[in-house]
Design a protein around this motif. Structure first.
Motif, PDB file in Angstrom:
ATOM      1  N   VAL A  36       6.239   6.322 -17.270  1.00 17.91           N
ATOM      2  CA  VAL A  36       6.662   4.979 -16.872  1.00 17.91           C
ATOM      3  C   VAL A  36       5.464   4.361 -16.155  1.00 17.91           C
ATOM      4  CG1 VAL A  36       8.200   3.661 -15.369  1.00 17.91           C
ATOM      5  CG2 VAL A  36       9.080   5.624 -16.656  1.00 17.91           C
ATOM      6  N   TYR A  37       4.975   3.250 -16.676  1.00 19.78           N
ATOM      7  CA  TYR A  37       3.775   2.609 -16.132  1.00 19.78           C
ATOM      8  C   TYR A  37       4.167   1.471 -15.184  1.00 19.78           C
ATOM      9  CZ  TYR A  37       1.083   5.149 -19.611  1.00 19.78           C
ATOM     10  OH  TYR A  37       0.513   6.146 -20.352  1.00 19.78           O
ATOM     11  N   ILE A  38       3.514   1.432 -14.044  1.00 21.83           N
ATOM     12  CA  ILE A  38       3.793   0.424 -13.021  1.00 21.83           C
ATOM     13  C   ILE A  38       2.542  -0.416 -12.772  1.00 21.83           C
ATOM     14  CG2 ILE A  38       4.581  -0.015 -10.668  1.00 21.83           C
ATOM     15  CD1 ILE A  38       6.695   1.276 -12.429  1.00 21.83           C
ATOM     16  N   SER A  39       2.711  -1.715 -12.763  1.00 18.55           N
ATOM     17  CA  SER A  39       1.609  -2.652 -12.501  1.00 18.55           C
ATOM     18  C   SER A  39       2.129  -3.800 -11.643  1.00 18.55           C
ATOM     19  CB  SER A  39       1.045  -3.200 -13.822  1.00 18.55           C
ATOM     20  OG  SER A  39       0.712  -2.183 -14.735  1.00 18.55           O
ATOM     21  N   ARG A  40       1.237  -4.676 -11.255  1.00 16.02           N
ATOM     22  CA  ARG A  40       1.578  -5.925 -10.561  1.00 16.02           C
ATOM     23  C   ARG A  40       2.443  -5.710  -9.313  1.00 16.02           C
ATOM     24  NH1 ARG A  40       1.788 -10.765 -12.824  1.00 16.02           N
ATOM     25  NH2 ARG A  40       1.176 -11.272 -10.695  1.00 16.02           N
ATOM     26  N   ILE A  41       2.143  -4.674  -8.531  1.00 16.71           N
ATOM     27  CA  ILE A  41       2.893  -4.431  -7.290  1.00 16.71           C
ATOM     28  C   ILE A  41       2.475  -5.485  -6.270  1.00 16.71           C
ATOM     29  CG2 ILE A  41       3.463  -2.748  -5.501  1.00 16.71           C
ATOM     30  CD1 ILE A  41       2.277  -0.585  -7.427  1.00 16.71           C
TER      31      ILE A  41
ATOM     32  N   ASP B 111      -2.923  -0.866 -11.780  1.00 17.98           N
ATOM     33  CA  ASP B 111      -2.692  -2.118 -11.057  1.00 17.98           C
ATOM     34  C   ASP B 111      -3.977  -2.601 -10.397  1.00 17.98           C
ATOM     35  OD1 ASP B 111      -1.479  -4.271  -9.842  1.00 17.98           O
ATOM     36  OD2 ASP B 111      -0.601  -3.100  -8.214  1.00 17.98           O
ATOM     37  N   THR B 112      -4.768  -3.326 -11.156  1.00  9.77           N
ATOM     38  CA  THR B 112      -5.966  -3.945 -10.591  1.00  9.77           C
ATOM     39  C   THR B 112      -5.858  -5.454 -10.775  1.00  9.77           C
ATOM     40  OG1 THR B 112      -7.165  -3.696 -12.686  1.00  9.77           O
ATOM     41  CG2 THR B 112      -7.394  -1.934 -11.069  1.00  9.77           C
ATOM     42  N   HIS B 113      -6.323  -6.195  -9.790  1.00  8.82           N
ATOM     43  CA  HIS B 113      -6.164  -7.647  -9.792  1.00  8.82           C
ATOM     44  C   HIS B 113      -7.288  -8.306 -10.578  1.00  8.82           C
ATOM     45  CE1 HIS B 113      -3.762  -7.112  -5.793  1.00  8.82           C
ATOM     46  NE2 HIS B 113      -3.164  -6.584  -6.847  1.00  8.82           N
ATOM     47  N   GLU B 114      -7.228  -8.097 -11.898  1.00  5.25           N
ATOM     48  CA  GLU B 114      -8.224  -8.662 -12.797  1.00  5.25           C
ATOM     49  C   GLU B 114      -7.594  -8.780 -14.178  1.00  5.25           C
ATOM     50  OE1 GLU B 114     -11.404  -5.876 -12.736  1.00  5.25           O
ATOM     51  OE2 GLU B 114     -10.283  -4.300 -13.743  1.00  5.25           O
TER      52      GLU B 114
ATOM     53  N   GLU C  15       0.825  -1.213   0.000  1.00  5.01           N
ATOM     54  CA  GLU C  15       0.000   0.000   0.000  1.00  5.01           C
ATOM     55  C   GLU C  15       0.856   1.258   0.000  1.00  5.01           C
ATOM     56  OE1 GLU C  15      -0.339  -2.593   2.056  1.00  5.01           O
ATOM     57  OE2 GLU C  15      -2.136  -3.448   1.115  1.00  5.01           O
ATOM     58  N   ALA C  16       1.920   1.262   0.808  1.00  2.34           N
ATOM     59  CA  ALA C  16       2.803   2.425   0.855  1.00  2.34           C
ATOM     60  C   ALA C  16       3.539   2.595  -0.467  1.00  2.34           C
ATOM     61  CB  ALA C  16       3.797   2.286   2.007  1.00  2.34           C
ATOM     62  N   ALA C  17       3.965   1.486  -1.052  1.00  2.00           N
ATOM     63  CA  ALA C  17       4.658   1.549  -2.333  1.00  2.00           C
ATOM     64  C   ALA C  17       3.737   2.082  -3.419  1.00  2.00           C
ATOM     65  CB  ALA C  17       5.182   0.167  -2.713  1.00  2.00           C
ATOM     66  N   ARG C  18       2.492   1.599  -3.442  1.00  2.00           N
ATOM     67  CA  ARG C  18       1.545   2.054  -4.453  1.00  2.00           C
ATOM     68  C   ARG C  18       1.272   3.553  -4.299  1.00  2.00           C
ATOM     69  NH1 ARG C  18      -1.972  -1.532  -3.807  1.00  2.00           N
ATOM     70  NH2 ARG C  18      -1.570  -2.802  -5.660  1.00  2.00           N
ATOM     71  N   LYS C  19       1.130   4.007  -3.077  1.00  2.00           N
ATOM     72  CA  LYS C  19       0.865   5.431  -2.828  1.00  2.00           C
ATOM     73  C   LYS C  19       2.049   6.290  -3.274  1.00  2.00           C
ATOM     74  CE  LYS C  19      -0.450   8.673   0.838  1.00  2.00           C
ATOM     75  NZ  LYS C  19      -0.757   8.820   2.291  1.00  2.00           N
ATOM     76  N   ALA C  20       3.272   5.853  -2.953  1.00  2.00           N
ATOM     77  CA  ALA C  20       4.463   6.624  -3.319  1.00  2.00           C
ATOM     78  C   ALA C  20       4.647   6.662  -4.832  1.00  2.00           C
ATOM     79  CB  ALA C  20       5.693   6.023  -2.645  1.00  2.00           C
ATOM     80  N   LEU C  21       4.435   5.550  -5.484  1.00  2.00           N
ATOM     81  CA  LEU C  21       4.572   5.499  -6.942  1.00  2.00           C
ATOM     82  C   LEU C  21       3.504   6.336  -7.629  1.00  2.00           C
ATOM     83  CD1 LEU C  21       5.419   1.715  -7.281  1.00  2.00           C
ATOM     84  CD2 LEU C  21       6.898   3.593  -8.035  1.00  2.00           C
TER      85      LEU C  21
ATOM     86  N   GLY D 206      -5.667  -5.849 -16.006  1.00  2.00           N
ATOM     87  CA  GLY D 206      -5.463  -4.765 -15.044  1.00  2.00           C
ATOM     88  C   GLY D 206      -4.012  -4.350 -14.911  1.00  2.00           C
ATOM     89  N   TYR D 207      -3.328  -4.240 -16.028  1.00  2.00           N
ATOM     90  CA  TYR D 207      -1.897  -3.915 -16.070  1.00  2.00           C
ATOM     91  C   TYR D 207      -1.605  -3.328 -17.442  1.00  2.00           C
ATOM     92  CZ  TYR D 207      -2.715  -8.523 -17.987  1.00  2.00           C
ATOM     93  OH  TYR D 207      -3.277  -9.578 -18.676  1.00  2.00           O
ATOM     94  N   VAL D 208      -0.433  -2.736 -17.598  1.00  2.00           N
ATOM     95  CA  VAL D 208      -0.066  -2.107 -18.864  1.00  2.00           C
ATOM     96  C   VAL D 208       0.946  -2.978 -19.602  1.00  2.00           C
ATOM     97  CG1 VAL D 208       0.993  -0.085 -19.945  1.00  2.00           C
ATOM     98  CG2 VAL D 208      -0.539   0.198 -18.000  1.00  2.00           C
ATOM     99  N   THR D 209       0.758  -3.105 -20.912  1.00  2.00           N
ATOM    100  CA  THR D 209       1.668  -3.858 -21.768  1.00  2.00           C
ATOM    101  C   THR D 209       2.400  -2.892 -22.699  1.00  2.00           C
ATOM    102  OG1 THR D 209      -0.020  -4.216 -23.461  1.00  2.00           O
ATOM    103  CG2 THR D 209       0.135  -5.865 -21.691  1.00  2.00           C
ATOM    104  N   PRO D 210       3.483  -3.329 -23.348  1.00  2.00           N
ATOM    105  CA  PRO D 210       4.225  -2.401 -24.202  1.00  2.00           C
ATOM    106  C   PRO D 210       3.409  -1.797 -25.335  1.00  2.00           C
ATOM    107  CG  PRO D 210       5.097  -4.659 -24.370  1.00  2.00           C
ATOM    108  CD  PRO D 210       4.184  -4.621 -23.203  1.00  2.00           C
ATOM    109  N   VAL D 211       2.464  -2.529 -25.877  1.00  2.00           N
ATOM    110  CA  VAL D 211       1.632  -1.987 -26.958  1.00  2.00           C
ATOM    111  C   VAL D 211       0.917  -0.711 -26.510  1.00  2.00           C
ATOM    112  CG1 VAL D 211      -0.449  -2.413 -28.324  1.00  2.00           C
ATOM    113  CG2 VAL D 211       1.309  -4.166 -28.178  1.00  2.00           C
ATOM    114  N   GLU D 212       0.499  -0.687 -25.251  1.00  2.00           N
ATOM    115  CA  GLU D 212      -0.269   0.459 -24.742  1.00  2.00           C
ATOM    116  C   GLU D 212       0.598   1.654 -24.377  1.00  2.00           C
ATOM    117  OE1 GLU D 212      -3.516  -1.548 -21.995  1.00  2.00           O
ATOM    118  OE2 GLU D 212      -1.717  -2.767 -22.215  1.00  2.00           O
ATOM    119  N   CYS D 213       1.894   1.457 -24.216  1.00  2.00           N
ATOM    120  CA  CYS D 213       2.749   2.566 -23.790  1.00  2.00           C
ATOM    121  C   CYS D 213       3.342   3.332 -24.961  1.00  2.00           C
ATOM    122  CB  CYS D 213       3.859   2.064 -22.869  1.00  2.00           C
ATOM    123  SG  CYS D 213       5.267   1.311 -23.728  1.00  2.00           S
TER     124      CYS D 213
END
Length: 339
Positions: free
Chosen positions: A293-298, A274-277, A258-264, A280-287
């Motif tokens: 810089v996209y962060i997912s799967r924390i 980052d949603t657990h479904e 939770e702290a890491a997600r808030k700081a990022l 629910g994450y970003v792939t290179p095609v979308e960037c």
């Protein structure tokens, strides 16, 4: 009042992206010149929607009176011409590997260590880090503030555009060849890249690591903290644009997800998706074409003390190269050159 800006290597993937990024970010340009080797002289490159630049010869260009050069021509060319430009009073933001570990040349990611830009006066050159390093340290910076990072283990999934136009062409040609039954031998890469993965980027070193893996280690230390240990495995993947990384971090004290997600989420240049479904994450095609810089799967790593893992994706031609260089130029112009 604007700045006179030279773009070196203007016909390459990164050079073209630099020109586009200057326009998109409304950098205060009074004059811009596109430079490349003699083979490209006379070719045309776009500068925005309504301006075309004719490429001039880098070898004979006089940098006197020019303010900033954004340089991405290859390390050997840069070794010759970046010091020449700097000697003429033109501050060089160099995207090649040649100057990165020079102790008198600052290695800069503006979201991480903008204060290092002040050191440009030593040689008149500022180095842009390796694309894979840039996106990782942008993510590590806010986490390092939560708890001191002791160790990073990173596996990269790097697109072929990191190897230039030849790499992109090879992926396209080999992919087409699979479907028409006309195999193409690899030229740019050591093995076929279409429908394949290649666990080698750059040359091998004595300890068995590749130079790309070495770059991620030493550059992270120079930019962020010399005490951080980094172990990297860098892999070329059959993706045209966009680098991905799986990053495992060990802190000196507990850091919650939770702290890491808030700081990022609050960090400049970072977007957390980052949603657990499914999806629910970003792939290179979308960037592709995006600056963040996209962060997912924390998630927590229960196998080590104080461990977290995350997925990190970014457009290697933009934040990994052109955008970072232009951002450096923005800080340079705002805080140091001040016309």
């Amino acid at each position: 009042m604007g700045y006179k800006v030279a773009v070196i290597g203007a016909t390459g993937n990164v050079g073209r992206e630099m020109l586009q990024t200057l326009v998109e970010r409304k950098f205060p340009v009074s004059e811009v010149v596109a430079l490349a080797s003699s083979r490209s002289v006379g070719r045309e490159v776009s500068f925005g929607d309504d301006k075309v630049l004719k490429v001039q010869d880098l070898a004979t260009f006089n940098f006197k009176g020019w303010d900033i050069a954004l340089s991405s021509p290859g390390a050997k060319v840069s070794a010759e011409h970046s010091p020449r430009a700097a000697a003429a009073g033109c501050v060089v933001v160099d995207n090649t590997s040649h100057f990165r570990m020079d102790p008198d040349v600052p290695l800069v990611v503006p979201e991480v260590n903008p204060e290092a830009i002040a050191q440009y006066t030593k040689k008149g050159i500022i180095a842009n880090p390796n694309c894979s390093t840039i996106q990782m340290v942008v993510a590590l910076k806010p986490l390092h503030a939560l708890g001191t990072i002791k160790r990073v283990v990173v596996s990269t999934y790097q697109s072929v555009s990191g190897a230039g136009k030849d790499g992109m062409d090879e992926l396209f040609e080999q992919t087409r060849a699979v479907y028409v039954g006309d195999p193409k031998e690899p030229r740019k890469f050591p093995k076929p890249i279409a429908f394949n993965l290649i666990p080698q980027i750059d040359v091998f070193m004595e300890d068995g690591s590749t130079k790309e893996e070495w770059k991620m280690t030493v550059e992270t230390k120079k930019i962020l903290d010399p005490n951080i240990e980094v172990h990297a495995t860098c892999v070329r993947v059959p993706v045209f644009v966009g680098h991905s990384e799986c990053v495992n971090v060990q802190f000196d004290k507990p850091v919650s997800v939770e702290a890491a997600r808030k700081a990022l989420s609050a960090a400049p240049g970072v977007i957390v998706v980052d949603t657990h479904e499914p999806g629910g994450y970003v792939t290179p095609v979308e960037c592709v074409g995006e600056d963040a810089v996209y962060i997912s799967r924390i998630r927590k790593d229960p196998t080590i003390a104080n461990g977290l893992s995350f997925w990190c994706v970014s457009d290697n031609l933009r934040k990994g190269a052109a955008l970072n260089a232009v951002q450096i130029a923005e800080v340079l112009a705002r805080d140091y050159l001040k016309k």
